[in-house]
Design a protein around this motif. Sequence first.
Motif, PDB file in Angstrom:
ATOM      1  N   SER A   1     -25.906  -4.911 -10.819  1.00  0.00           N
ATOM      2  CA  SER A   1     -25.564  -3.623 -10.251  1.00  0.00           C
ATOM      3  C   SER A   1     -26.770  -2.979  -9.567  1.00  0.00           C
ATOM      4  N   ALA A   2     -26.674  -2.788  -8.255  1.00  0.00           N
ATOM      5  CA  ALA A   2     -27.793  -2.160  -7.522  1.00  0.00           C
ATOM      6  C   ALA A   2     -27.958  -0.725  -8.018  1.00  0.00           C
ATOM      7  N   GLU A   3     -29.203  -0.326  -8.250  1.00  0.00           N
ATOM      8  CA  GLU A   3     -29.451   1.019  -8.794  1.00  0.00           C
ATOM      9  C   GLU A   3     -30.411   1.842  -7.959  1.00  0.00           C
TER      10      GLU A   3
ATOM     11  N   ILE B   1     -25.369  -9.356  -3.752  1.00  0.00           N
ATOM     12  CA  ILE B   1     -25.412  -8.757  -5.093  1.00  0.00           C
ATOM     13  C   ILE B   1     -24.091  -8.059  -5.393  1.00  0.00           C
ATOM     14  N   GLU B   2     -23.432  -8.433  -6.487  1.00  0.00           N
ATOM     15  CA  GLU B   2     -22.123  -7.857  -6.808  1.00  0.00           C
ATOM     16  C   GLU B   2     -22.117  -7.397  -8.263  1.00  0.00           C
ATOM     17  N   LYS B   3     -21.699  -6.148  -8.469  1.00  0.00           N
ATOM     18  CA  LYS B   3     -21.769  -5.613  -9.837  1.00  0.00           C
ATOM     19  C   LYS B   3     -20.739  -6.219 -10.775  1.00  0.00           C
ATOM     20  N   ARG B   4     -19.596  -6.650 -10.220  1.00  0.00           N
ATOM     21  CA  ARG B   4     -18.577  -7.203 -11.125  1.00  0.00           C
ATOM     22  C   ARG B   4     -18.930  -8.652 -11.460  1.00  0.00           C
ATOM     23  N   PRO B   5     -18.876  -9.011 -12.756  1.00  0.00           N
ATOM     24  CA  PRO B   5     -19.327 -10.357 -13.145  1.00  0.00           C
ATOM     25  C   PRO B   5     -18.321 -11.468 -12.843  1.00  0.00           C
TER      26      PRO B   5
ATOM     27  N   VAL C   1      -6.220   0.042   8.148  1.00  0.00           N
ATOM     28  CA  VAL C   1      -7.256  -0.505   9.025  1.00  0.00           C
ATOM     29  C   VAL C   1      -8.525  -0.952   8.294  1.00  0.00           C
ATOM     30  N   GLY C   2      -8.683  -0.543   7.019  1.00  0.00           N
ATOM     31  CA  GLY C   2      -9.976  -0.735   6.348  1.00  0.00           C
ATOM     32  C   GLY C   2     -10.381  -2.193   6.173  1.00  0.00           C
ATOM     33  N   CYS C   3      -9.413  -3.068   5.845  1.00  0.00           N
ATOM     34  CA  CYS C   3      -9.768  -4.485   5.646  1.00  0.00           C
ATOM     35  C   CYS C   3     -10.243  -5.074   6.977  1.00  0.00           C
ATOM     36  N   GLY C   4      -9.463  -4.809   8.035  1.00  0.00           N
ATOM     37  CA  GLY C   4      -9.841  -5.333   9.346  1.00  0.00           C
ATOM     38  C   GLY C   4     -11.214  -4.837   9.763  1.00  0.00           C
TER      39      GLY C   4
ATOM     40  N   GLY D   1     -18.299  -2.079   6.552  1.00  0.00           N
ATOM     41  CA  GLY D   1     -17.054  -1.849   5.827  1.00  0.00           C
ATOM     42  C   GLY D   1     -16.867  -0.377   5.495  1.00  0.00           C
ATOM     43  N   ASP D   2     -16.244  -0.128   4.341  1.00  0.00           N
ATOM     44  CA  ASP D   2     -15.973   1.262   3.928  1.00  0.00           C
ATOM     45  C   ASP D   2     -17.252   2.060   3.730  1.00  0.00           C
ATOM     46  N   ALA D   3     -18.362   1.407   3.443  1.00  0.00           N
ATOM     47  CA  ALA D   3     -19.618   2.138   3.254  1.00  0.00           C
ATOM     48  C   ALA D   3     -20.003   2.847   4.561  1.00  0.00           C
TER      49      ALA D   3
ATOM     50  N   ALA E   1     -19.971  -7.723  -2.826  1.00  0.00           N
ATOM     51  CA  ALA E   1     -19.418  -9.016  -2.379  1.00  0.00           C
ATOM     52  C   ALA E   1     -17.903  -8.923  -2.286  1.00  0.00           C
ATOM     53  N   SER E   2     -17.444  -8.007  -1.408  1.00  0.00           N
ATOM     54  CA  SER E   2     -16.016  -7.919  -1.118  1.00  0.00           C
ATOM     55  C   SER E   2     -15.853  -8.356   0.346  1.00  0.00           C
ATOM     56  N   LEU E   3     -14.869  -7.794   1.064  1.00  0.00           N
ATOM     57  CA  LEU E   3     -14.572  -8.313   2.401  1.00  0.00           C
ATOM     58  C   LEU E   3     -15.756  -8.207   3.365  1.00  0.00           C
ATOM     59  N   SER E   4     -16.355  -7.009   3.449  1.00  0.00           N
ATOM     60  CA  SER E   4     -17.418  -6.836   4.450  1.00  0.00           C
ATOM     61  C   SER E   4     -18.675  -7.597   4.042  1.00  0.00           C
ATOM     62  N   GLY E   5     -19.054  -7.498   2.760  1.00  0.00           N
ATOM     63  CA  GLY E   5     -20.290  -8.135   2.299  1.00  0.00           C
ATOM     64  C   GLY E   5     -20.234  -9.646   2.427  1.00  0.00           C
TER      65      GLY E   5
ATOM     66  N   ARG F   1      -2.331 -11.158  -0.805  1.00  0.00           N
ATOM     67  CA  ARG F   1      -2.765 -10.252  -1.873  1.00  0.00           C
ATOM     68  C   ARG F   1      -4.274 -10.334  -2.091  1.00  0.00           C
ATOM     69  N   ARG F   2      -4.881  -9.206  -2.418  1.00  0.00           N
ATOM     70  CA  ARG F   2      -6.321  -9.172  -2.651  1.00  0.00           C
ATOM     71  C   ARG F   2      -6.704 -10.045  -3.850  1.00  0.00           C
ATOM     72  N   SER F   3      -5.781 -10.249  -4.787  1.00  0.00           N
ATOM     73  CA  SER F   3      -6.093 -11.091  -5.948  1.00  0.00           C
ATOM     74  C   SER F   3      -6.376 -12.531  -5.517  1.00  0.00           C
TER      75      SER F   3
ATOM     76  N   ILE G   1      -6.344  -1.465  -5.545  1.00  0.00           N
ATOM     77  CA  ILE G   1      -5.477  -0.570  -4.757  1.00  0.00           C
ATOM     78  C   ILE G   1      -5.676  -0.859  -3.275  1.00  0.00           C
ATOM     79  N   CYS G   2      -4.771  -1.670  -2.751  1.00  0.00           N
ATOM     80  CA  CYS G   2      -4.849  -2.006  -1.324  1.00  0.00           C
ATOM     81  C   CYS G   2      -3.555  -2.710  -0.939  1.00  0.00           C
ATOM     82  N   SER G   3      -2.990  -2.348   0.210  1.00  0.00           N
ATOM     83  CA  SER G   3      -1.757  -3.034   0.640  1.00  0.00           C
ATOM     84  C   SER G   3      -2.075  -4.220   1.552  1.00  0.00           C
ATOM     85  N   HIS G   4      -3.357  -4.511   1.740  1.00  0.00           N
ATOM     86  CA  HIS G   4      -3.871  -5.744   2.360  1.00  0.00           C
ATOM     87  C   HIS G   4      -3.129  -6.230   3.595  1.00  0.00           C
ATOM     88  N   PHE G   5      -2.694  -5.298   4.425  1.00  0.00           N
ATOM     89  CA  PHE G   5      -2.143  -5.671   5.727  1.00  0.00           C
ATOM     90  C   PHE G   5      -3.337  -5.731   6.674  1.00  0.00           C
ATOM     91  N   ILE G   6      -3.731  -6.943   7.059  1.00  0.00           N
ATOM     92  CA  ILE G   6      -4.970  -7.092   7.849  1.00  0.00           C
ATOM     93  C   ILE G   6      -4.603  -7.070   9.332  1.00  0.00           C
TER      94      ILE G   6
HETATM   95  C1  FAD Z   1      -4.099   2.809  -1.234  1.00  0.00           C
HETATM   96  C2  FAD Z   1      -4.874   1.971  -0.274  1.00  0.00           C
HETATM   97  C3  FAD Z   1      -4.202   1.092   0.547  1.00  0.00           C
HETATM   98  C4  FAD Z   1      -4.915   0.334   1.474  1.00  0.00           C
HETATM   99  N1  FAD Z   1      -4.221  -0.518   2.282  1.00  0.00           N
HETATM  100  C5  FAD Z   1      -4.859  -1.179   3.269  1.00  0.00           C
HETATM  101  C6  FAD Z   1      -4.150  -2.035   4.169  1.00  0.00           C
HETATM  102  O1  FAD Z   1      -2.938  -2.230   4.080  1.00  0.00           O
HETATM  103  N2  FAD Z   1      -4.861  -2.649   5.145  1.00  0.00           N
HETATM  104  C7  FAD Z   1      -6.203  -2.457   5.305  1.00  0.00           C
HETATM  105  O2  FAD Z   1      -6.782  -3.009   6.241  1.00  0.00           O
HETATM  106  N3  FAD Z   1      -6.904  -1.682   4.445  1.00  0.00           N
HETATM  107  C8  FAD Z   1      -6.282  -1.047   3.438  1.00  0.00           C
HETATM  108  N4  FAD Z   1      -6.995  -0.275   2.561  1.00  0.00           N
HETATM  109  C9  FAD Z   1      -8.470  -0.155   2.737  1.00  0.00           C
HETATM  110  C10 FAD Z   1      -9.221  -1.392   2.192  1.00  0.00           C
HETATM  111  O3  FAD Z   1      -8.859  -1.604   0.854  1.00  0.00           O
HETATM  112  C11 FAD Z   1     -10.737  -1.169   2.295  1.00  0.00           C
HETATM  113  O4  FAD Z   1     -11.020  -0.631   3.571  1.00  0.00           O
HETATM  114  C12 FAD Z   1     -11.529  -2.473   2.133  1.00  0.00           C
HETATM  115  O5  FAD Z   1     -11.372  -3.006   0.837  1.00  0.00           O
HETATM  116  C13 FAD Z   1     -13.032  -2.226   2.364  1.00  0.00           C
HETATM  117  O6  FAD Z   1     -13.750  -3.395   2.092  1.00  0.00           O
HETATM  118  P1  FAD Z   1     -15.307  -3.332   1.780  1.00  0.00           P
HETATM  119  O7  FAD Z   1     -15.784  -4.738   1.674  1.00  0.00           O
HETATM  120  O8  FAD Z   1     -15.990  -2.446   2.738  1.00  0.00           O
HETATM  121  O9  FAD Z   1     -15.428  -2.555   0.373  1.00  0.00           O
HETATM  122  P2  FAD Z   1     -14.717  -2.801  -1.021  1.00  0.00           P
HETATM  123  O10 FAD Z   1     -13.584  -3.722  -0.898  1.00  0.00           O
HETATM  124  O11 FAD Z   1     -14.475  -1.444  -1.591  1.00  0.00           O
HETATM  125  O12 FAD Z   1     -15.830  -3.533  -1.894  1.00  0.00           O
HETATM  126  C14 FAD Z   1     -17.038  -2.951  -2.316  1.00  0.00           C
HETATM  127  C15 FAD Z   1     -17.742  -3.959  -3.241  1.00  0.00           C
HETATM  128  O13 FAD Z   1     -19.027  -3.457  -3.613  1.00  0.00           O
HETATM  129  C16 FAD Z   1     -19.218  -3.663  -5.011  1.00  0.00           C
HETATM  130  N5  FAD Z   1     -20.198  -2.658  -5.459  1.00  0.00           N
HETATM  131  C17 FAD Z   1     -20.049  -1.311  -5.459  1.00  0.00           C
HETATM  132  N6  FAD Z   1     -21.164  -0.717  -5.913  1.00  0.00           N
HETATM  133  C18 FAD Z   1     -22.048  -1.708  -6.213  1.00  0.00           C
HETATM  134  C19 FAD Z   1     -23.378  -1.722  -6.743  1.00  0.00           C
HETATM  135  N7  FAD Z   1     -24.022  -0.586  -7.049  1.00  0.00           N
HETATM  136  N8  FAD Z   1     -23.986  -2.909  -6.928  1.00  0.00           N
HETATM  137  C20 FAD Z   1     -23.348  -4.074  -6.608  1.00  0.00           C
HETATM  138  N9  FAD Z   1     -22.085  -4.118  -6.129  1.00  0.00           N
HETATM  139  C21 FAD Z   1     -21.449  -2.953  -5.929  1.00  0.00           C
HETATM  140  C22 FAD Z   1     -17.816  -3.485  -5.587  1.00  0.00           C
HETATM  141  O14 FAD Z   1     -17.701  -4.030  -6.887  1.00  0.00           O
HETATM  142  C23 FAD Z   1     -16.962  -4.201  -4.538  1.00  0.00           C
HETATM  143  O15 FAD Z   1     -16.885  -5.591  -4.771  1.00  0.00           O
HETATM  144  C24 FAD Z   1      -6.318   0.458   1.584  1.00  0.00           C
HETATM  145  C25 FAD Z   1      -7.015   1.306   0.725  1.00  0.00           C
HETATM  146  C26 FAD Z   1      -6.297   2.066  -0.193  1.00  0.00           C
HETATM  147  C27 FAD Z   1      -7.062   2.994  -1.098  1.00  0.00           C
END
Ligand code: FAD
Length: 409
Positions: free
Chosen positions: A127-129, A35-39, A299-302, A287-289, A14-18, A102-104, A47-52
């Motif tokens: 936590s998915a297993e 489903i999100e593993k963090r409570p 580019v990852g957030c976008g 997303g990153d998956a 449950a982050s940006l893509s989910g 900020r991601r926070s 770790i992200c500079s969150h430039f979308i």
């Molecule tokens: C140093 C750094 C700088 C960056 N700067 C930028 C930037 O400026 N701009 C940009 O666009 N992108 C940036 N990125 C990339 C960006 O952070 C990611 O691409 C983005 O967060 C991906 O989002 P996501 O939703 O795919 O995955 P994530 O944000 O990684 O979220 C994955 C989620 O899945 C949950 N999860 C994992 N495993 C399980 C499980 N087994 N069961 C349940 N939940 C689970 C996690 O707890 C988390 O909430 C940066 C990355 C890094 C490392």
Amino acid sequence: MAARAEYDVAIVGASLSGCTAAILLGRAGARVALIEKRPDPKAYKRICSHFIQASAVPTIERLGLYEPILAAGGLRSRFHSHTPWGWIEPTETREAFCLNLRRSLLDPMLREAAAAQPNVELMLGQSAERLVREGDAVTGVGFRDREGEEREIGARLVVGADGRDSLVAELAQVKQKTLPHNRLAYGGYFEGPKPRFWPDGAVWLLDPDMAAAFPTDGGQVFYIAMTHKDRAPEFKADPERALVEHVAGVPEPPPIRESRCVAPVIGKIDMPNRIRGPIAPGLALIGDAALATDPIFGVGCGFAFQSGEWLADSVSPALRGVESLDNCLRRYRKRHRRALGMHARLIHDYATGRRFDPFEQAIMSTAVRDPQAAALFEAMGTRRTTPPRLLLPIAGRIAVTSARRLARA
Ligand SMILES: Cc1cc2nc3c(=O)[nH]c(=O)nc-3n(C[C@H](O)[C@H](O)[C@H](O)COP(=O)(O)OP(=O)(O)OC[C@H]3O[C@@H](n4cnc5c(N)ncnc54)[C@H](O)[C@@H]3O)c2cc1C
């Protein structure tokens, strides 16, 4: 035997893509387990500079989060690029504006929006297993709840939105390519004098290293250094000092030395580029998956927002029962590959730590002088277009500016 509940879609992460996929699928009428593993509902990626990038702004608008992001202090921001030939300046085009929060603040906002969506059940601390299968097809997810009990969710579609080290992708054994990445990234938040282009960001393309200043909410600037990994000992020994020295050493540096670091400088050294076949029977990755690239181009957030949206739009007909899920998943894969395939190739190639090739040098040295070339460079950098679409126009601009230079000589 694990307790089992049935949903249309089970999304792991449950982050940006989910959250994006959950909101849009929920709106389309699907019953979604998120489903999100963090409570902690306020958990966020550290770790992200969150430039979308601007490419994702229409998705954010569709989610109804554009105004809330600005209300939370998020900045509309473009970027100025310093190259070995000078600055490439951004355009005034409305579509060129990116976002920075900020991601926070961003992650909890998105999670709250997903939880408020009537058809979405947010399951924190789970936590998915394992994956449940019938023949070749994935038909559910097994996870452990907060009490450590095993539970199971049956779903017509399981979505891996669990980040670059995706367990879902590993369990599904989807095809994966891992490519080398030779740069480390260290960054931190600073308060102090505003950098020259505020609220725009600035990126120093140092060929092959990089530095950036990203203004964000709360008057803070996220400074980041990305250098070859051979400098890892220096960054590990004293992250703040190494960051400040790197950023202060760029041409026309931002005021990092006059600023105060307000949170520990953190970094990541190993970030291999991963590209995965984003579908399998009964399963999709977003997303990153699906695609985790070198963060140097931000580019990852976008891509996380956009791929969540593409998946939701692609599979909605199957969930309404008017098309087969396999067809819909193939449509998603096609859209993902068309939109991101060439971006990924170029980013992965540059992630080796190599220097700019002659074509890249020609593009940048032209864009420094020619506003039309600068606009094309910006459209590519903000990911509003794909590299193949730019090839001819940019080659044209290079030819025109070279001819003008020769005529003047
Ligand atoms: C140093 C750094 C700088 C960056 N700067 C930028 C930037 O400026 N701009 C940009 O666009 N992108 C940036 N990125 C990339 C960006 O952070 C990611 O691409 C983005 O967060 C991906 O989002 P996501 O939703 O795919 O995955 P994530 O944000 O990684 O979220 C994955 C989620 O899945 C949950 N999860 C994992 N495993 C399980 C499980 N087994 N069961 C349940 N939940 C689970 C996690 O707890 C988390 O909430 C940066 C990355 C890094 C490392």
